[in-house]
Design a protein around this motif. Structure first.
Motif, mmCIF file in Angstrom:
data_model
loop_
_atom_site.group_PDB
_atom_site.id
_atom_site.type_symbol
_atom_site.label_atom_id
_atom_site.label_comp_id
_atom_site.label_asym_id
_atom_site.label_seq_id
_atom_site.Cartn_x
_atom_site.Cartn_y
_atom_site.Cartn_z
ATOM 1 N N ALA A 19 -58.260 16.525 -16.772
ATOM 2 C CA ALA A 19 -58.057 16.483 -18.215
ATOM 3 C C ALA A 19 -57.998 15.055 -18.727
ATOM 4 O O ALA A 19 -58.133 14.811 -19.921
ATOM 5 N N TYR A 63 -53.097 22.836 -10.365
ATOM 6 C CA TYR A 63 -52.489 22.151 -11.511
ATOM 7 C C TYR A 63 -52.775 20.654 -11.417
ATOM 8 O O TYR A 63 -53.124 20.017 -12.414
ATOM 9 N N ARG A 80 -52.214 30.142 -16.125
ATOM 10 C CA ARG A 80 -53.103 29.087 -16.629
ATOM 11 C C ARG A 80 -54.122 28.670 -15.564
ATOM 12 O O ARG A 80 -54.907 27.748 -15.777
ATOM 13 N N ASN A 81 -54.074 29.326 -14.446
ATOM 14 C CA ASN A 81 -54.874 28.910 -13.298
ATOM 15 C C ASN A 81 -56.209 29.622 -13.303
ATOM 16 O O ASN A 81 -56.291 30.845 -13.220
ATOM 17 N N SER A 102 -51.195 18.127 -20.119
ATOM 18 C CA SER A 102 -52.068 19.277 -19.877
ATOM 19 C C SER A 102 -52.557 19.895 -21.175
ATOM 20 O O SER A 102 -53.470 20.707 -21.173
ATOM 21 N N ALA A 124 -55.874 17.604 -23.856
ATOM 22 C CA ALA A 124 -57.316 17.876 -23.813
ATOM 23 C C ALA A 124 -57.686 19.058 -24.686
ATOM 24 O O ALA A 124 -58.744 19.069 -25.314
ATOM 25 N N GLN A 125 -56.800 20.054 -24.748
ATOM 26 C CA GLN A 125 -57.077 21.204 -25.606
ATOM 27 C C GLN A 125 -57.328 20.761 -27.035
ATOM 28 O O GLN A 125 -58.288 21.183 -27.687
ATOM 29 N N LYS A 177 -51.867 33.594 -21.846
ATOM 30 C CA LYS A 177 -51.921 32.137 -21.865
ATOM 31 C C LYS A 177 -51.267 31.560 -23.116
ATOM 32 O O LYS A 177 -50.721 30.475 -23.105
ATOM 33 N N GLU A 178 -51.394 32.284 -24.189
ATOM 34 C CA GLU A 178 -50.806 31.786 -25.433
ATOM 35 C C GLU A 178 -49.569 32.594 -25.783
ATOM 36 O O GLU A 178 -49.181 32.723 -26.937
ATOM 37 N N LEU A 220 -54.744 18.337 -14.144
ATOM 38 C CA LEU A 220 -54.257 17.091 -14.739
ATOM 39 C C LEU A 220 -55.271 15.976 -14.552
ATOM 40 O O LEU A 220 -55.571 15.215 -15.485
ATOM 41 N N TYR A 271 -61.988 18.838 -19.490
ATOM 42 C CA TYR A 271 -61.403 20.061 -18.987
ATOM 43 C C TYR A 271 -59.992 20.175 -19.556
ATOM 44 O O TYR A 271 -59.202 19.230 -19.494
ATOM 45 N N ALA A 272 -59.656 21.297 -20.107
ATOM 46 C CA ALA A 272 -58.312 21.499 -20.647
ATOM 47 C C ALA A 272 -57.660 22.635 -19.888
ATOM 48 O O ALA A 272 -58.252 23.704 -19.747
ATOM 49 N N ILE A 273 -56.472 22.383 -19.401
ATOM 50 C CA ILE A 273 -55.735 23.482 -18.780
ATOM 51 C C ILE A 273 -55.357 24.430 -19.903
ATOM 52 O O ILE A 273 -54.698 24.016 -20.871
ATOM 53 N N PRO A 274 -55.779 25.669 -19.836
ATOM 54 C CA PRO A 274 -55.500 26.550 -20.978
ATOM 55 C C PRO A 274 -54.015 26.916 -21.037
ATOM 56 O O PRO A 274 -53.284 26.726 -20.075
ATOM 57 N N GLY A 275 -53.638 27.455 -22.178
ATOM 58 C CA GLY A 275 -52.271 27.987 -22.312
ATOM 59 C C GLY A 275 -51.208 26.895 -22.379
ATOM 60 O O GLY A 275 -51.507 25.722 -22.555
#
Ligand SMILES: Nc1ncnc2c1ncn2[C@@H]1O[C@H](COP(=O)(O)OP(=O)(O)OP(=O)(O)O)[C@@H](O)[C@H]1O
Ligand SMILES: Nc1ncnc2c1ncn2[C@@H]1O[C@H](COP(=O)(O)OP(=O)(O)OP(=O)(O)O)[C@@H](O)[C@H]1O
Ligand SMILES: [Mg+2]
Ligand SMILES: [Mg+2]
Lengths: 524, 350, 320, 343, 309
Positions: free
Chosen positions: B257, B250, B290-291, C190, C193-194, D30-31, B254, B269-273
């Protein structure tokens, strides 16, 4: 001369009598006063020619109660020596001035019509003659001669009313438009002087007038009057000793009947149902009117709903108003009722029969009318009772229209109603004050009931039999019998005011004109 | 170094109409005298709740399930309300996030600044106001004596935050908690405020807990850093350790991102979710969904703390003995390089 | 300068926006700004809070009627578009906005599907209910959301998801130009960026033009081709994004850049704040205007200051 | 953190073999949206259901309304039917000997004293006309509710539309409309009502009209204030940038979001209207007789407070229940619609 | 400030003018003249009409009425023939104002306390009791409440005079309580809501973190801030008091204008109705003006600009 008031109120606090009324004094100008509250206040502060002590008409400023002379057209009053509270003498001229002032249209007095019958009064009121031509003359300071246009056998009874009290021209003119609007602008010659009253006060005090000619018979030093509108409040005040005299509403009266302080004052006021014959032709049918009268269970209504001690009315003339000139124990209303009782007694069967016949005769299968009522509490309950009772007649539908009191009067006057409950209280204690109302063309005959014989009888009582008390009595009885049996108007009840009166008072008399006479009354 | 504050195994739930929110799940950290500890983590990760616990100001629906909070060795969770009142604003003080709303709009700032003094010392109003002027000048409010009678709305956002700081430091607290004190401010003013805090720390030698979600700010102010995620601390260490030798995915995310002014790539880079809902935290490692390096065990068991150095801990199974070596993102590789330069003796862990 | 080669999509000229004009609480939110936005580029707009960024954006999209000055879109003065006219209708399709607050920008009482389809309905872009649903699903997919979520309500989504719904709504009418008013400042780190990635992807795919408003300069630099710096309702510097970062000329820009925190302890330890004194560069009574002091690099300067700036610019570039 | 090591040591011991295999993370996870799908209103209702007082109030209102409106079809007796032999009977519940409900009043067994037949009794007594008070109470409640509801309806329609227009148009329109409101509200609405009643014919319609005409100002103010806030909301701006027309924005975006304000205000308007009618009845310009309303029942009873206290008790209970219920429900709704209040 | 007040006074005059005009014409719509009493002759009626100016064209009457008002002359009562309406009002306004003021003060102060306690003890039984009490205060019609007070407190327990306006302050106690219930309930409600918000605000949290005990935070920071919005409901509450006073004055036999108003309505005393209407408006607008000015003092953030809000 209010100097003595301080001493009296202080020294004899027990000598204060506190009573209540439902509204404020509207005016202390005798020419303008029309209501009972200002009437009582004026009757305490002014002294006319005569005064009622209970049912007795007694000489006041006049030395005696004179008989009419000149075929009943002339009355001569001899005045005793007396003074106004400012020290000037009360003279016959003060009467002349007062009466002329009242009759003068410029004064706009609503009671001017009471003078009708005095010579030229009608002409003056109509603006056709000068006020000075009124048939009342001062012969010197102590003789007053009244000339009538027609004989009025009840003329003396009117003189106890404050409208006929004297007024001091000098004082009235000096006070100008403020006259009668506050204690400062009132001149008294009666047993009491009105204090701390500003024209709109909710309480006022009358203190003994030391200059009153009969002051030695005035034992109660101070009269206090409070305006209390809510009857529950009045009762609470009485029970806490804040009032010596409280008037009661229906249920309170019903409960208080066993109380030793309970006192029922028969008012010279009758409530009756008028039907608009001009607007609704079916009301011209006698049977329909009779049916309506006979479907009313007056006794039950009064004892169950109204409950304030009122009594069923057997005719438009109230009980206790006038006694038979030949046998004063006989009461006009009772005597008249003897032969007409069945028309004011509940009789469902007969009523239904009469109504059905009436409907047939008028060619209606059913009629629906609206009952005009006002928002006073008595009117509300009367109209509700009437509606319910009348609707027990097959084919009669009644709806109620409630309007403010004054609007009700206006509408009655303009004939904008089908049925209306009206009340009338005596201007003076004689049956004619009621019977006159229902002659054809009388302005108060809202229902426009008309009966030639009735009109003739009333006319005769005023002319042919004007000076013959016995004949006149019989004529009036006959008239009332016609009115009742024809159900020209339908009498409902005679108002009785239930009061709680502190028993410490002695000799307090209530007159047929609706006023207490505090002269002679005393507190133990 | 002397530990002034110690939080051990703190666990807090909130009762809500739906079900308990597990807001803090076994959080432990300490604060040394005079140092600055930064706590980073995104919204809802439990930063504020932790600090409220330290202040003894938890909401009524909070329930402390376990743990202790020791201030100079004494557990404040056992303190009476009176003792807490004596502690607050005196031993521990707090600066809040929003300068626009944290001042009483109907009270002059003079009174507000002097209030902690009046509460904790037997000083006259006059003397307190004099001290207030001094502190206000210290935080950079010019002409403070003249402005004592002004109301908060007559100050700009930056000035207000300075006033809030003045309130917090007037009693020279041993611990100063700053809960996102600059989030509502402009970068320029933010920089000034951070600078000011550092200055003050030198002057009154207070220990600061600085809460933020901005890693840039952390880099500037912190001696040590704790990273929170979903009610837990997942990595903690000296500032250099966390920034140049980060261990938790994580923290990697951060750092990756955030574009620095130098980096320019096609995609960030975007941490998804999205962060988990604490009403119903996922089984195992809360970050696992999310990892990108998630392993089977992550979905089954919460990772314990693995020690990286004397001061550096991280809660990720990646540190477990036997865990595979993962290919690090370039940004982390770059940072590890700097770490290696700084500590040539010591091989960067894994 | 190479402007002739690129097509100007938006031209802002001498724009002034004053609120509550003539009253006590008059605010001169924008005081005479001019700039162009070229087709296909991203123009970043930065500046401190209250400097007039939002107002600029809203004036361009005609949420406000400017006090004076003109905004031209594709060569047409937007102030001349009549409400309800066809041209206005068309304009409302071509220009869209993404808002700052992901919580306030979605009607809490509407389903996601209806929020996204609102533009489709207004501009009659779909004929059948089915087509509408398909289009919404496609849009949701495009912004990386699960199409199954179409029937949910906004409050069930997290901030980042909501912001993506907002983007989908803007995209639905296939605009050419999007104003993004601080689309990421309210989001978690977090998540930011998305959203930025998404915006970039969409731009690449659809050839969109952006006006990207923010105060987070690192993100702005990342996404923008050129950057405009605002202060006190005025544009103070405008240049390509690298130019602004590497060779800031205006003292305000310099101050701003010196304050940007970086996630790097070493850099932070070396940080020196550059204070900015507005009275020197804007506050005095000198008449100033945007002047090109280096190709493509504009500075808000008075005539006597231009030489100094030019000199500084050349010096900076010489060092590269 | 001292024992972090121990912790890790214990945790390590039991690790499964495949622990370090890459996890198959479900992409949709994730979503994921954890909360169940609820509409905003459902969510509010859920919050409302947490509020016991509001729920009880709601059911009290339902019961009262059902009884009151049900009495249109079935009532113990004709509320206007008089039977003077039953005049002023206190409450009596069969042969139950509960004080207050046993036919005694002021120390007298009134039924006996009036020779009422065995088996004839009135649950909450009778009034002076021998009318069944229970029937009158039901009918009166109905009339009061009708007054309140219709008056509120007018109030809503005028107030909401006025408020939205004023708030939405803003500028000069708003200033003028606000001045009008200011002037209207500086006339005590009581005075307005009374003037109305004097000019129009008294009766149910006039009362409703009068209350409606004077009551919308508060609603208009609230709606305007809310509209002013809403119109700067970004979702409204978004609709504008999409080219939505003002009318549609009002319908699609403003009204739904105003609804909670409107509902809540209504919850407070209704009891005010009931109260106001009671007041009018007391000063003698309320519902004309023989129709009953809570106001007429109470003001009649007040006159007989000392002699027939039971006449006051039951209407008072009903009006108090109505007031409490509407107010508590209103409070509950306010909290439920306020997302800030979590419980 | 001065400019602001002048502007408001201008509005006040405009409002009064409009109200006076509307009432005037409404009253003229009413059927019948007040003097169609058959006891009066045509001459008398004509003279009365002349006295009241009813013989003139409507617009002249209107003009004279407005001019009269400007000079403090509201015409004469129909009921008390010849009595100027202004005297009527002047002699009766005192008790009403006293009661209104007392009720307002008592009601708001108790309401503030009650609301504050409820908010501080939110969601406990104290809160429920306070809330129910406050709502009950609004739920019992004032005529019932006043009658109960009179019967029990005054009559049964003998604590205060039953009625009448003659024992100075003690006469005013029960009517004040009866009147104060509505403002009390209103204030308490508002206070509770506001206080709950304020107690959740950051500055209360800051106060607590300074070391304020809960009560100190409430007393020094929360109370004043929660009271700000109370100021805005004072105007509407004053209106409530007017209708309340009509009932209470009636029941406690107090010579006030509320009771006068009821009477003028039931007797169609139009000049008095009109006069009182204008006076009520005047009082209300003045109350609102004072409240608005006070507002600026209570809340330092509000500066009075030309805009009233
Ligand atoms: N009084 C409360 N009742 C219920 N839940 C609460 C309460 N206070 C906090 N929470 C929950 O506890 C969790 C942690 O909240 P906290 O305020 O500590 O987050 P944070 O890290 O400070 O976030 P932010 O950056 O937004 O301030 C959140 O999920 C929040 O919803
Ligand atoms: N509708 C309005 N009425 C009055 N003043 C306004 C209005 N909108 C904006 N302003 C003012 O105009 C100025 C510029 O505001 P704007 O919102 O454009 O700034 P911003 O740069 O977007 O700031 P932020 O970064 O805080 O969003 C501010 O002083 C603001 O208070
Ligand atoms: Mg927080
Ligand atoms: Mg903005």
């Amino acid at each position: 001369g209010g100097n003595s008031s301080k001493a009296t109120t202080k020294s004899a606090s027990d000598s204060t009598w506190t009573t209540m009324v439902g509204d404020v004094i509207s005016t202390m100008d005798p020419s303008m006063s029309t209501d009972i509250i200002s009437g009582q206040a004026l009757s305490n502060t002014t002294e006319g020619l005569l005064r009622y002590s209970g049912a007795d008409l007694q000489p006041a400023l006049a030395t005696s109660v004179p008989e009419a002379t000149n075929n009943g057209l002339t009355y001569t009053y001899h005045l005793r020596k007396s003074t106004w509270s400012n020290g000037t003498a009360v003279t016959a001229k003060d009467f002349v001035y007062s009466w002329q002032r009242t009759v003068d249209p410029a004064t706009k007095s609503q009671y001017a019509y009471l003078f009708s019958g005095i010579k030229n009064a009608d002409a003056i009121m109509a603006g056709k003659a000068k006020a000075s031509t009124l048939g009342v003359k001062a012969e010197g300071d102590d003789t007053l001669v009244v000339t009538l246009e027609r004989a009025m056998p009840y003329f003396n009874t009117m003189l106890a009313s404050p409208t006929f009290a004297p007024q001091s021209q000098a004082f009235v003119e000096k006070a100008g438009s403020k006259y009668g609007h506050s204690s400062k602008y009132i001149l008294s010659n009666g047993p009491y002087i009105l204090k701390d009253w500003n024209g709109t006060s909710d309480s006022w005090t009358s203190v003994k007038n030391p200059k009153y000619w009969n002051a030695k018979n005035v034992h109660i030093k101070t009269l206090q009057t409070k305006v209390v509108k809510d009857s529950a409040t009045a009762l609470n005040l009485y029970n806490t000793g804040k009032l010596d005299d409280a008037s009661l509403s229906g249920q309170q009266a019903a409960q208080a009947k066993s109380n030793k302080d309970y006192s029922a004052l028969k008012q010279s006021a009758v409530f009756y149902l008028e039907m608009n014959e001009k607007k609704d032709s079916f009301f011209k049918n006698t049977k329909i009117r009779q049916a309506i009268s006979m479907i009313l269970n007056r006794q039950q209504y009064i004892s169950k709903v109204l409950n304030d001690g009122s009594i069923p009315a057997t005719g438009v003339t109230p009980e206790g108003l006038a006694g038979d000139p030949d046998d004063t124990t006989k009461d006009f209303a009772n005597e008249a009722a003897e032969s007409t009782k069945q028309y004011t007694t509940y009789n469902k069967k007969e009523a239904e029969k009469l109504f059905a016949e009436g409907l047939k005769e008028t060619g209606n299968s059913s009629i629906s009318v609206s009952l005009l009522s006002d928002d006073t509490s008595a009117a509300k309950s009367t109209s509700q009772y009437l509606q319910s009772a009348l609707q027990t007649l097959d084919g009669l539908k009644v709806s109620i229209t409630t309007v403010p009191f004054k609007t009700r009067l206006t509408r009655s006057q303009n004939g904008q109603f089908d049925m209306v409950v009206s009340g009338w209280s005596a201007d003076f204690p004689d049956p004619i004050t009621f019977l006159d109302l229902f002659t054809s063309g009388n302005a108060y005959n809202d229902g426009k009931w008309s009966n030639a014989q009735y009109d003739k009888l009333i006319q005769e009582s005023k002319t042919t039999y004007a000076t013959d008390a016995t004949k006149r009595w019989a004529t009036l009885l006959k008239a009332q019998e016609i009115l009742t049996s024809e159900a020209g108007v339908i009498p409902v009840y005679q108002q009785v005011a239930s009061h709680l009166v502190n028993s410490k008072i002695k000799d307090l008399k209530f007159g047929p004109n609706g006023f207490y006479n505090y002269v002679g009354a005393s507190i133990k | 170094m002397e530990k002034i504050l110690e939080v051990n195994h703190l666990t807090i739930d909130f009762n809500t109409f739906a079900s308990p929110v597990h807001a803090i799940r076994d959080v432990s950290f300490h604060l040394n005298k005079g140092e600055t500890l930064a706590i980073v983590g995104e919204s809802g990760s439990g930063k504020s709740v932790t600090m409220r616990t330290v202040m003894g100001l938890l909401a009524t629906n909070a329930k402390i399930e376990a743990g202790e909070v020791k201030l100079e060795g004494k557990d404040i969770l056992k303190k009476s309300e009176k003792e807490l009142n004596a502690m607050r604003g005196n031993d521990v003080a707090m600066i809040f996030q929003d300068p626009m709303t944290s001042l009483d709009p109907t009270m002059t700032i003079g009174k507000q600044v002097a209030e902690p003094l009046r509460l904790h010392t037997k000083i006259s109003q006059k003397a307190a106001l004099k001290e207030a002027v001094r502190v206000l000048e210290l935080v950079g409010i010019h002409d403070a004596a003249r402005r004592l009678k002004d109301y908060p709305h007559q100050f700009s956002g930056g000035q207000r935050q300075r006033i809030v700081i003045a309130i917090a430091i007037i009693n020279h607290p041993k611990v100063l908690i700053a809960d996102e004190p600059t989030t509502a401010l402009d970068v320029t003013i933010q920089a000034q405020i951070i600078h000011l805090l550092q200055e003050i720390q030198h002057k009154i030698d207070t220990a600061i807990i600085f809460i933020t979600h901005d890693l840039g700010v952390v880099a500037g102010i912190a001696d040590r850093v704790a990273v929170m995620y979903a009610g837990k601390i997942i990595e903690s260490g000296d500032v250099d350790e966390v920034f140049y030798n980060p261990q938790h995915p994580y923290t990697w995310g951060l750092l990756e991102a955030m574009p620095t002014l130098e980096t320019k790539r096609d995609r960030l880079y975007a941490i998804p979710g999205t962060p988990p809902d604490l009403l119903d935290p996922p089984k195992g490692d809360a970050f696992a969904p999310r990892n990108r390096y998630a392993m089977k065990i992550d979905t089954e068991q919460e990772p314990p703390f693995f020690q990286v150095s004397k001061t550096h801990f991280a809660a990720t199974w990646l540190l477990a003995p036997g865990a595979p070596t993962v290919e690090l993102p370039p940004e982390i590789v770059r940072r590890r390089k700097i770490w290696a330069q700084k500590h040539p003796s010591q091989e960067a862990a894994k | 300068m190479s402007e002739d080669t690129r097509e100007k999509l938006v031209e802002v000229r001498d724009l002034v926006q004053t609120f509550n004009a003539g009253k006590k609480d008059e605010v001169r939110a924008i005081q005479d700004i001019s700039f162009d936005i070229y087709r296909g580029e991203t123009l970043g707009l930065v500046g401190e809070s209250g400097s007039g960024k939002t107002t600029t954006g809203r004036s361009i999209i005609r949420l406000y009627d400017p006090t004076s000055g003109t905004v031209k879109f594709e060569g047409e003065d937007i102030a001349k578009l009549k409400n309800g006219s066809k041209a206005m209708h068309q304009f409302r399709r071509q220009m869209q906005m993404i808002f700052q607050d992901p919580y306030a920008s979605l009607n809490p009482r509407m389903k996601v599907k209806d929020i996204i389809a609102e533009g489709l309905d207004i501009h009659h872009l779909v004929k059948t209910e089915k087509e509408r649903d398909d289009r919404v699903a496609a849009l949701l997919e495009e912004v990386g959301l699960n199409p199954d979520h179409a029937t949910r309500y906004p409050h069930e989504f997290s901030g980042g998801q909501r912001q993506r719904i907002g983007i989908a709504r803007a995209l639905a009418v296939e605009p050419e130009f999007i104003i993004a008013d601080e689309p990421i400042s309210a989001l978690d780190v977090s998540i930011q960026a998305q959203v930025v990635n998404l915006m970039k992807d969409i731009q690449d795919k659809n050839g969109l033009t952006y006006l990207f408003i923010a105060h987070d300069l690192s993100m702005v630099k990342y996404i923008s081709d050129r950057i405009a710096v605002m202060h006190n309702g005025r544009l103070v510097e405008l240049a390509s994004s690298d130019e602004v970062y590497t060779h800031p000329l205006h003292p305000y820009t310099q101050s701003l850049l010196s304050a940007i925190p970086e996630p790097d302890p070493d850099t932070e330890r070396r940080r020196v704040l550059v204070p900015y004194d507005a009275s020197q560069a804007e506050g005095d009574d000198k008449a100033r205007s945007m002047t090109e002091v280096f190709p493509g690099h504009f500075i808000y300067a008075a005539t006597d200051e231009v030489a100094g700036y030019q000199h500084a610019a050349q010096a900076a570039h010489a060092n590269d | 953190m001292a024992d972090a090591k121990n912790q890790s040591a214990t945790a390590m011991a039991s690790l499964p073999k495949d622990a370090f295999e890459p996890a198959q993370v479900d992409k949709s996870e994730k979503e994921r949206i954890a909360a169940p799908a609820l509409t905003f209103t459902q969510d509010a209702m859920r919050r409302l259901r947490q509020n016991k007082a509001a729920i009880i109030s709601f059911w009290i209102l339902v019961v009262i309304a059902v009884l009151a409106f049900g009495s249109f079809f079935w009532s113990p007796a004709d509320p206007n039917h008089q039977n003077l032999t039953y005049s002023y009977l206190p409450p009596k519940w069969g042969n139950l000997n509960i004080p207050g409900l046993n036919g005694w009043n002021n120390g007298v067994d009134v039924y006996k004293a009036n020779g009422i037949k065995d088996g004839v009794y009135f649950l909450i007594g009778t009034d002076g006309f021998g009318r069944d008070m229970l029937s009158r109470l039901l009918a009166g409640t109905r009339v009061s509710l009708i007054i309140a509801i219709i008056a509120t309806f007018f109030d809503l329609s005028i107030g909401v539309v006025y408020g939205i227009i004023s708030g939405w148009r803003g500028g000069r329109t708003d200033i003028v409309m606000q001045r009008v409101i200011e002037i209207i509200s500086s006339v005590p609405n009581l005075v307005v009502v009374i003037l109305m009643l004097l000019v129009f014919k008294p009766g149910l319609t006039s009362i409703i009209l009068a209350i409606a005409l004077s009551g919308w100002v508060t609603m208009a103010r609230l709606v305007r204030a809310q509209t002013l806030q809403l119109k700067d909301q970004e979702y409204v701006l978004a609709a504008r940038t999409l080219g939505e027309s003002s009318v549609k924005i009002a319908l699609k975006h403003l009204v739904p979001n105003l609804s909670s304000t409107i509902i809540i205000q209504t919850m407070f308007t209704i009891p005010s209207a009931i109260f106001f009618e009671a007041f009018l009845s007391y000063i003698g310009i309320g519902i004309p007789s023989p129709q009953a309303s809570l106001g007429t029942l109470l003001s009649d009873a007040q006159q007989n407070l000392q002699t027939q206290p039971y006449m006051l008790v039951f209407p008072a209970i009903v009006i108090v229940l109505l007031m409490l219920a509407f107010n508590l429900l209103g409070d509950g709704l306010r909290d439920a619609f306020d997302p800030r209040s979590s419980h | 400030m001065i400019k602001y007040i002048l502007k408001r006074i201008a509005y006040l005059i405009l409002t009064l003018f409009l109200v006076a005009s509307i009432t005037f014409f409404l009253m003229k719509l009413l059927p019948g003249t007040p003097f169609n009493n058959p006891k009066l002759t045509h001459d008398q009626i004509a003279l009365l009409n002349k006295q009241y100016g009813l013989d003139k064209p409507l617009w002249v009457q209107f003009f004279q009425y407005i001019v009269g008002i400007a000079h403090g002359d509201f015409g004469q009562s129909y009921q008390y023939v010849g009595e100027p309406v202004s005297t009527l009002i002047a002699t009766r306004v005192g008790p009403s104002l006293q009661l209104g003021a007392q009720a307002m003060v008592v009601g708001t102060i108790l309401g503030i306390l009650l609301g504050a306690i409820a908010a501080i003890r939110k969601n406990t039984w104290v809160d429920s009791v306070a809330t129910i009490f406050a709502i009950l205060g609004r739920s019992i019609p004032s005529f019932v409440f006043a009658a109960l007070l009179q019967f029990f407190v005054a009559y049964k327990w003998g604590l205060f005079p039953v009625a009448l306006w003659e024992n100075g302050f003690s006469s005013s106690v029960l009517p004040t309580i009866a009147l104060a219930m509505a403002p009390l309930a209103n204030t308490a409600r508002f206070m509770r809501t506001e206080m709950v918000d304020v107690l959740n605000s950051d500055y209360i949290e800051l106060a607590r973190s300074k070391g304020d005990a809960k009560w100190q935070a409430v007393a020094w920071h929360a109370l004043r801030n929660s009271m700000i919005p109370i100021v805005t409901i004072i105007g509407p509450m004053a209106v409530d008091l007017m209708s309340g006073s009509m009932v209470v004055e009636n029941i406690f036999a107090i010579p006030g204008i509320g009771e006068q108003f009821v009477k003028s309505i039931t007797t169609n005393d139009y000049p008095v109705i009109m006069g009182l209407t204008i006076m009520y408006c005047f009082m209300l607008t003045v109350v609102i003006l004072i409240v608005d000015i006070l507002y600026g003092f209570i809340d330092p953030r509000i500066r009075l600009t030309g805009e009233a809000n």
